[in-house]
Scaffold this motif. Sequence first.
Motif, PDB file in Angstrom:
ATOM      1  N   MET A 137       6.496  -0.209 -36.994  1.00  0.00           N
ATOM      2  CA  MET A 137       6.815  -0.334 -35.703  1.00  0.00           C
ATOM      3  C   MET A 137       5.905   0.446 -34.482  1.00  0.00           C
ATOM      4  SD  MET A 137      10.328   1.521 -34.495  1.00  0.00           S
ATOM      5  CE  MET A 137      11.425   0.237 -33.591  1.00  0.00           C
ATOM      6  N   ASP A 138       5.789  -0.387 -33.620  1.00  0.00           N
ATOM      7  CA  ASP A 138       4.753  -0.155 -32.625  1.00  0.00           C
ATOM      8  C   ASP A 138       5.549   0.760 -31.814  1.00  0.00           C
ATOM      9  OD1 ASP A 138       2.886   0.252 -30.620  1.00  0.00           O
ATOM     10  OD2 ASP A 138       2.735  -1.686 -30.064  1.00  0.00           O
ATOM     11  N   LEU A 139       5.131   2.128 -31.704  1.00  0.00           N
ATOM     12  CA  LEU A 139       5.982   2.887 -30.652  1.00  0.00           C
ATOM     13  C   LEU A 139       5.078   3.148 -29.471  1.00  0.00           C
ATOM     14  CD1 LEU A 139       7.062   5.743 -33.538  1.00  0.00           C
ATOM     15  CD2 LEU A 139       8.315   3.803 -32.358  1.00  0.00           C
ATOM     16  N   HIS A 140       3.954   2.656 -29.299  1.00  0.00           N
ATOM     17  CA  HIS A 140       3.158   2.771 -27.837  1.00  0.00           C
ATOM     18  C   HIS A 140       3.826   2.029 -26.980  1.00  0.00           C
ATOM     19  CE1 HIS A 140      -0.076   2.649 -25.066  1.00  0.00           C
ATOM     20  NE2 HIS A 140      -0.591   3.815 -25.509  1.00  0.00           N
ATOM     21  N   PRO A 141       3.948   2.638 -25.673  1.00  0.00           N
ATOM     22  CA  PRO A 141       4.698   2.072 -24.647  1.00  0.00           C
ATOM     23  C   PRO A 141       4.051   0.596 -24.225  1.00  0.00           C
ATOM     24  CG  PRO A 141       4.785   4.268 -24.160  1.00  0.00           C
ATOM     25  CD  PRO A 141       3.887   4.141 -25.214  1.00  0.00           C
ATOM     26  N   ALA A 142       2.672   0.539 -24.298  1.00  0.00           N
ATOM     27  CA  ALA A 142       1.892  -0.546 -23.709  1.00  0.00           C
ATOM     28  C   ALA A 142       2.345  -1.773 -24.574  1.00  0.00           C
ATOM     29  CB  ALA A 142       0.430  -0.295 -23.670  1.00  0.00           C
ATOM     30  N   GLY A 143       2.354  -1.410 -26.108  1.00  0.00           N
ATOM     31  CA  GLY A 143       2.420  -2.411 -27.093  1.00  0.00           C
ATOM     32  C   GLY A 143       4.098  -3.098 -27.107  1.00  0.00           C
ATOM     33  N   ARG A 144       4.947  -2.141 -26.783  1.00  0.00           N
ATOM     34  CA  ARG A 144       6.467  -2.664 -26.764  1.00  0.00           C
ATOM     35  C   ARG A 144       6.731  -3.375 -25.425  1.00  0.00           C
ATOM     36  NH1 ARG A 144       7.779   2.999 -27.764  1.00  0.00           N
ATOM     37  NH2 ARG A 144       8.168   3.364 -25.424  1.00  0.00           N
ATOM     38  N   LEU A 145       5.864  -3.194 -24.137  1.00  0.00           N
ATOM     39  CA  LEU A 145       5.986  -3.816 -23.182  1.00  0.00           C
ATOM     40  C   LEU A 145       5.403  -5.263 -23.428  1.00  0.00           C
ATOM     41  CD1 LEU A 145       6.761  -4.198 -20.193  1.00  0.00           C
ATOM     42  CD2 LEU A 145       4.620  -2.962 -19.635  1.00  0.00           C
ATOM     43  N   LEU A 146       4.397  -5.357 -23.961  1.00  0.00           N
ATOM     44  CA  LEU A 146       3.554  -6.495 -24.236  1.00  0.00           C
ATOM     45  C   LEU A 146       4.481  -7.381 -25.100  1.00  0.00           C
ATOM     46  CD1 LEU A 146       1.208  -8.673 -24.072  1.00  0.00           C
ATOM     47  CD2 LEU A 146       0.159  -7.314 -26.028  1.00  0.00           C
ATOM     48  N   ARG A 147       5.197  -6.807 -26.142  1.00  0.00           N
ATOM     49  CA  ARG A 147       6.084  -7.648 -26.738  1.00  0.00           C
ATOM     50  C   ARG A 147       7.279  -8.051 -25.873  1.00  0.00           C
ATOM     51  NH1 ARG A 147       5.655  -3.609 -30.642  1.00  0.00           N
ATOM     52  NH2 ARG A 147       7.982  -3.243 -30.630  1.00  0.00           N
ATOM     53  N   ASP A 159       7.403  -8.576 -22.795  1.00  0.00           N
ATOM     54  CA  ASP A 159       6.936  -9.727 -22.071  1.00  0.00           C
ATOM     55  C   ASP A 159       6.917 -10.896 -22.582  1.00  0.00           C
ATOM     56  OD1 ASP A 159       5.985 -10.650 -19.273  1.00  0.00           O
ATOM     57  OD2 ASP A 159       3.836 -10.787 -20.655  1.00  0.00           O
ATOM     58  N   THR A 160       6.099 -10.943 -24.100  1.00  0.00           N
ATOM     59  CA  THR A 160       6.081 -12.300 -24.740  1.00  0.00           C
ATOM     60  C   THR A 160       7.326 -12.885 -25.105  1.00  0.00           C
ATOM     61  OG1 THR A 160       3.888 -11.546 -25.431  1.00  0.00           O
ATOM     62  CG2 THR A 160       5.031 -13.209 -26.802  1.00  0.00           C
ATOM     63  N   LEU A 161       8.220 -12.130 -25.640  1.00  0.00           N
ATOM     64  CA  LEU A 161       9.841 -12.438 -26.336  1.00  0.00           C
ATOM     65  C   LEU A 161      10.498 -12.896 -24.814  1.00  0.00           C
ATOM     66  CD1 LEU A 161      11.745 -12.668 -28.181  1.00  0.00           C
ATOM     67  CD2 LEU A 161      12.593 -10.237 -27.607  1.00  0.00           C
ATOM     68  N   THR A 162      10.565 -12.155 -23.727  1.00  0.00           N
ATOM     69  CA  THR A 162      11.253 -12.800 -22.609  1.00  0.00           C
ATOM     70  C   THR A 162      10.694 -14.225 -22.246  1.00  0.00           C
ATOM     71  OG1 THR A 162      10.172 -11.418 -21.001  1.00  0.00           O
ATOM     72  CG2 THR A 162      12.298 -10.624 -21.884  1.00  0.00           C
ATOM     73  N   ARG A 163       9.340 -14.272 -22.112  1.00  0.00           N
ATOM     74  CA  ARG A 163       8.751 -15.352 -21.529  1.00  0.00           C
ATOM     75  C   ARG A 163       9.063 -16.673 -22.501  1.00  0.00           C
ATOM     76  NH1 ARG A 163       6.027 -14.763 -16.950  1.00  0.00           N
ATOM     77  NH2 ARG A 163       5.406 -12.475 -16.902  1.00  0.00           N
ATOM     78  N   ARG A 164       9.042 -16.315 -23.849  1.00  0.00           N
ATOM     79  CA  ARG A 164       9.452 -17.237 -25.004  1.00  0.00           C
ATOM     80  C   ARG A 164      10.939 -17.765 -24.772  1.00  0.00           C
ATOM     81  NH1 ARG A 164       8.388 -15.058 -30.228  1.00  0.00           N
ATOM     82  NH2 ARG A 164       6.252 -14.978 -29.601  1.00  0.00           N
ATOM     83  N   LEU A 165      11.913 -16.863 -24.538  1.00  0.00           N
ATOM     84  CA  LEU A 165      13.064 -17.164 -24.273  1.00  0.00           C
ATOM     85  C   LEU A 165      13.554 -18.038 -23.301  1.00  0.00           C
ATOM     86  CD1 LEU A 165      14.942 -13.985 -25.413  1.00  0.00           C
ATOM     87  CD2 LEU A 165      15.058 -16.143 -26.697  1.00  0.00           C
ATOM     88  N   GLY A 166      12.833 -17.590 -22.062  1.00  0.00           N
ATOM     89  CA  GLY A 166      12.709 -18.335 -20.821  1.00  0.00           C
ATOM     90  C   GLY A 166      12.524 -19.700 -21.082  1.00  0.00           C
ATOM     91  N   ARG A 167      11.248 -20.130 -22.066  1.00  0.00           N
ATOM     92  CA  ARG A 167      10.971 -21.453 -22.325  1.00  0.00           C
ATOM     93  C   ARG A 167      11.996 -22.110 -23.189  1.00  0.00           C
ATOM     94  NH1 ARG A 167       5.944 -18.942 -23.069  1.00  0.00           N
ATOM     95  NH2 ARG A 167       6.308 -19.192 -25.302  1.00  0.00           N
ATOM     96  N   ASP A 168      12.530 -21.445 -23.960  1.00  0.00           N
ATOM     97  CA  ASP A 168      13.493 -22.057 -25.051  1.00  0.00           C
ATOM     98  C   ASP A 168      14.780 -22.512 -24.389  1.00  0.00           C
ATOM     99  OD1 ASP A 168      11.504 -21.546 -26.887  1.00  0.00           O
ATOM    100  OD2 ASP A 168      12.675 -20.147 -28.006  1.00  0.00           O
ATOM    101  N   PHE A 169      15.142 -21.770 -23.210  1.00  0.00           N
ATOM    102  CA  PHE A 169      16.379 -22.049 -22.561  1.00  0.00           C
ATOM    103  C   PHE A 169      16.140 -22.681 -21.161  1.00  0.00           C
ATOM    104  CE2 PHE A 169      17.527 -19.035 -26.079  1.00  0.00           C
ATOM    105  CZ  PHE A 169      18.789 -19.659 -26.293  1.00  0.00           C
ATOM    106  N   SER A 170      15.079 -23.190 -20.951  1.00  0.00           N
ATOM    107  CA  SER A 170      14.479 -23.529 -19.625  1.00  0.00           C
ATOM    108  C   SER A 170      14.897 -22.724 -18.542  1.00  0.00           C
ATOM    109  CB  SER A 170      15.300 -25.170 -19.601  1.00  0.00           C
ATOM    110  OG  SER A 170      15.154 -25.962 -20.481  1.00  0.00           O
ATOM    111  N   MET A 171      14.475 -21.539 -18.575  1.00  0.00           N
ATOM    112  CA  MET A 171      14.844 -20.652 -17.477  1.00  0.00           C
ATOM    113  C   MET A 171      13.330 -20.201 -17.105  1.00  0.00           C
ATOM    114  SD  MET A 171      17.896 -17.872 -18.826  1.00  0.00           S
ATOM    115  CE  MET A 171      16.790 -17.363 -20.318  1.00  0.00           C
ATOM    116  N   GLU A 172      13.209 -19.710 -15.659  1.00  0.00           N
ATOM    117  CA  GLU A 172      11.868 -18.860 -15.415  1.00  0.00           C
ATOM    118  C   GLU A 172      12.110 -17.603 -15.527  1.00  0.00           C
ATOM    119  OE1 GLU A 172       9.362 -18.441 -11.471  1.00  0.00           O
ATOM    120  OE2 GLU A 172      10.219 -20.408 -11.666  1.00  0.00           O
ATOM    121  N   VAL A 173      11.543 -17.029 -15.951  1.00  0.00           N
ATOM    122  CA  VAL A 173      11.555 -15.345 -16.394  1.00  0.00           C
ATOM    123  C   VAL A 173      10.456 -14.795 -15.588  1.00  0.00           C
ATOM    124  CG1 VAL A 173      11.380 -13.593 -18.170  1.00  0.00           C
ATOM    125  CG2 VAL A 173      12.435 -15.958 -18.492  1.00  0.00           C
TER     126      VAL A 173
END
Length: 85
Positions: A1-11, A13-27
């Motif tokens: 598990m990545d406990l570094h804040p920058a790593g969590r933020l990057l994940r 960001d990546t997750l929310t953008r992927r979900l946005g694409r999957d559900f046709s939402m702009e994030v």
Amino acid sequence: MDLHPAGRLLRLDTLTRRLGRDFSMEVTVITAKTSARDLLSRIPHETEAVFLASVPRLSDQELNKLAQGLIARNLPSFAIMAVPV
């Protein structure tokens, strides 16, 4: 598990953008600084809803200002707040 804040933020960001694409939402991912006013000013005008992850940089007073600002803009919001144990 990545406990570094920058790593969590990057994940996040990546997750929310992927979900946005999957559900046709702009994030739009916005990183909180120390001011509710700054955060509110960076929420795009066309925003229809807001999801808040933990915002530890905001004081209780600023968090209240953020909530009032979201209410004033009639923005539905959902939050997950991390509370130290």
